[in-house]
Scaffold this motif. Sequence first.
Motif, PDB file in Angstrom:
ATOM      1  N   VAL A   1       0.855  -1.025   0.239  1.00 28.83           N
ATOM      2  CA  VAL A   1      -0.175   0.308   0.379  1.00 28.83           C
ATOM      3  C   VAL A   1       1.208   1.124  -0.434  1.00 28.83           C
ATOM      4  O   VAL A   1       2.578   1.681   0.539  1.00 28.83           O
ATOM      5  CB  VAL A   1      -0.986   0.049   1.019  1.00 28.83           C
ATOM      6  N   GLY A   2       0.651   2.453  -0.729  1.00 29.27           N
ATOM      7  CA  GLY A   2       1.372   3.281  -0.055  1.00 29.27           C
ATOM      8  C   GLY A   2       0.355   4.551   0.845  1.00 29.27           C
ATOM      9  O   GLY A   2      -0.017   3.629   1.522  1.00 29.27           O
ATOM     10  N   PRO A   3       1.394   5.486   0.962  1.00 32.29           N
ATOM     11  CA  PRO A   3       1.218   6.316   1.802  1.00 32.29           C
ATOM     12  C   PRO A   3      -0.590   6.470   2.745  1.00 32.29           C
ATOM     13  O   PRO A   3      -1.136   6.582   1.600  1.00 32.29           O
ATOM     14  CB  PRO A   3       2.408   7.843   1.895  1.00 32.29           C
ATOM     15  N   ASN A   4      -1.008   7.095   3.849  1.00 31.20           N
ATOM     16  CA  ASN A   4      -2.383   7.079   4.379  1.00 31.20           C
ATOM     17  C   ASN A   4      -3.452   6.012   3.753  1.00 31.20           C
ATOM     18  O   ASN A   4      -4.146   6.632   4.024  1.00 31.20           O
ATOM     19  CB  ASN A   4      -2.200   8.535   3.393  1.00 31.20           C
ATOM     20  N   VAL A   5      -2.549   5.508   3.070  1.00 33.05           N
ATOM     21  CA  VAL A   5      -4.046   4.379   3.548  1.00 33.05           C
ATOM     22  C   VAL A   5      -4.314   3.640   4.161  1.00 33.05           C
ATOM     23  O   VAL A   5      -3.439   2.805   4.885  1.00 33.05           O
ATOM     24  CB  VAL A   5      -3.200   2.991   1.861  1.00 33.05           C
TER      25      VAL A   5
END
Length: 379
Positions: A81-85
């Motif tokens: 997952v990417g940031p802020n997920v």
Amino acid sequence: MELTTTVGKVIECRAAVAWAVGEPLTIETVQVAVPLTGEVRIKIVASGVCHTDLFFQRGGDGPDVFPCILGHEGAGIVESVGPNVTSVEPGDHVIPVYTAQCYNCEFCKSTETNICNINGTFQLAGLMNDGTTRFTCRGQSIKHNMGCSTFSEYTVVYETNVCKINPGAPLEKIGLIGCGIGTGYGAVVNTAKVRAGSTVGIWGLAGVGLAVVMGAKKAGAARIIGIDINPSKENIGKKFGITDFINPDDYKIPIEEVIMDMTTGGLDYAFECCGISSCMKAAMNACKEGLSVLTIVGVADLTAEVSYNPIQLIYGRTIKGTYFGGWKSRDQIPKLVDAYLAKELMVDEFISHTMPIENINEAVELIEKGECLRSMVTF
């Protein structure tokens, strides 16, 4: 899946690429980039092949969406997952869906619609919000499709388009809830709200139409009439719950007249699942005066038009459209998966063929010829 070997790295994998309008899909090695902020990278286990994929392949949305990776009925496992997920994490079992749910826009806050306006402009263009894609092949950017692109062994989608599901559900089957089954079933229970004891007519008994049949039976419809020019659909339809079958080719009079003759004044509910304007008009003409509802489910050519006499509406007929069956995707699709696990929703019965991704064009041909319900392609 060894997450530690791929997280943070570009992944090379197989995908079926649509290079241009009308061309067969080709199996390619593609590069799938690392997910950025708000994005999720998913290892797809299997994907259904839907008529809407054919709509795009034939250029139904124009040539600007090519080259692209089609597919929107998949299921898989979150790889990274990417940031802020925050709602999913690596290892979660998920269904990516073309209908987002951001929770913050006016539509998501409304109980009257399931349409979400986040990311819509870029999603239609086959791009992520930064104006780029996460797919590359032969040194060329490959566009996304419907925010899913499940004809790739790995795909990148927005968190807003990811439904976390029960890990006990079979990933090689359950992706069908993400479009065909969800759309047809929801058209009955959410959009039309079919009443028990009513008479229902369904134009087109492919996957979506049979999901409508399933929903009508669940709603307690007394009579469920299936309409299709493929005679083999009669026996198939009976397995899902039709009580009557009509092949328009067997009659010299308009199909709406046939229906009027066999019912008391026409249908209470009609569902058009073909995406054909003439069928949409026939379905309206077959609706009875008073409380009848026509629900448009099929995806028609963007240039198609249908004309109705306003008096038909004045006399109590209603026309509705349905988008993904009216489901709030991230909240409600997991519940449909649970219903399947509880044997309250048919899924396995929709799968007539299973084949490797390398046979994707065979799967496309089967659905074009009406020789399957749904083919699942696997990785």
